[in-house]
Design an enzyme around this catalytic site. Sequence first.
Site, mmCIF file in Angstrom:
data_model
loop_
_atom_site.group_PDB
_atom_site.id
_atom_site.type_symbol
_atom_site.label_atom_id
_atom_site.label_comp_id
_atom_site.label_asym_id
_atom_site.label_seq_id
_atom_site.Cartn_x
_atom_site.Cartn_y
_atom_site.Cartn_z
ATOM 1 N N CYS A 1 3.993 -0.162 -6.206
ATOM 2 C CA CYS A 1 4.800 -1.122 -5.452
ATOM 3 C C CYS A 1 5.042 -0.689 -4.015
ATOM 4 C CB CYS A 1 6.125 -1.358 -6.171
ATOM 5 S SG CYS A 1 6.966 0.143 -6.708
ATOM 6 N N HIS B 1 11.632 -3.244 -1.816
ATOM 7 C CA HIS B 1 11.488 -1.898 -1.260
ATOM 8 C C HIS B 1 11.314 -1.977 0.252
ATOM 9 C CE1 HIS B 1 11.218 -0.544 -5.280
ATOM 10 N NE2 HIS B 1 9.956 -0.165 -5.349
#
Length: 347
Positions: free
Chosen positions: A132, A246
């Site tokens: 990710c 993120h």
Amino acid sequence: MLNNQSYVVGIVGASGAVGQELVRLMHERNFPLSRLRLFASARSAGKKLTVGDETIEIEEAKPGVFADVDVAFFAAGGSVTRALAENAVAAGCLVIDKSSALRMRDDIPLVVPEINPEKLTGHKGIIANPNCSTAVMLMGLWPLHQLFGVKRIIVSTFQSVSGSGAEAVRELESQVLASVHGDPIKRKVYAPYQIAYNCIPQVDTFGEDGYTGEETKMAQESRKIMGLPDLKVSATCVRVPVVRAHSVSVCAEFERPVDLAQAREAIAAFPGAELVDEPAERKYPTPLDFAEKVKCGVGRLRIDTAMDNALSFWVTGDNLWKGAALNAVQNAELMIERGWLKPKAAN
């Protein structure tokens, strides 16, 4: 998607955080489905999920269930991938896997469709999805590399708790509430530390070199996806008390002199990125702004003052979407659009 064929799609790990996002994206992006089958552990088998106007019962993920499945999205972790992926391939099913189990195998393409879509034609039944934080970072780095030729990056990540799963999200929420009410704070997912009001400089386990698995993945996967085996990477990955999306701070050194105006133009033109870079107006990407967004936000572009021919910048993106489920779906959509994926019924 516009398509005159339809596909039987399986989602392995349908009850998990990424599996739930895959189910949602199948519906919201009008993926050309003839049937959606949902798989999970025996513990979750028999439960039902609502997808649009349809209620689908979850089946147990086990060998032999992929006979009629055209493409299976695996979102259940490395052990499940190792146990079932080859069985799915043997049944003639394309596997798109989000786990780290197979990413670095030479015979398995690791694909971000905005960067290396040509790798989708070289698969042997399995396509890997990147980590990710790697996927989010590359939405800012790749267009700059195309202009200036990257040779070194130093990165720090600020990773949301949803990257650890639904239990971590609940833990953050419960710790905040406990703090507000003066109750004891329980620590489990990130024990011995609490995540509420804190930053934890460890994502994954430590290796002998002092880097965590997440930090090593960022280095290895960036090299493979970008086709730069000699790219120098140093990463520090940090878990922060953010629910979703993120963020990555990047210092990148390039082979050629950098131009800030050209860099901004390249980011703005890149299909995977949205330029949000007006610092004087306090405009830059934040996790709240880019949760549940297809593109990743890139901002805070500036000439780096510690390295020659270098830029510093900030990238924020949804770890459950571009960092996982969305990237997998985009790979399948691209294969369908280009005629690289045919349903079994058409053969």
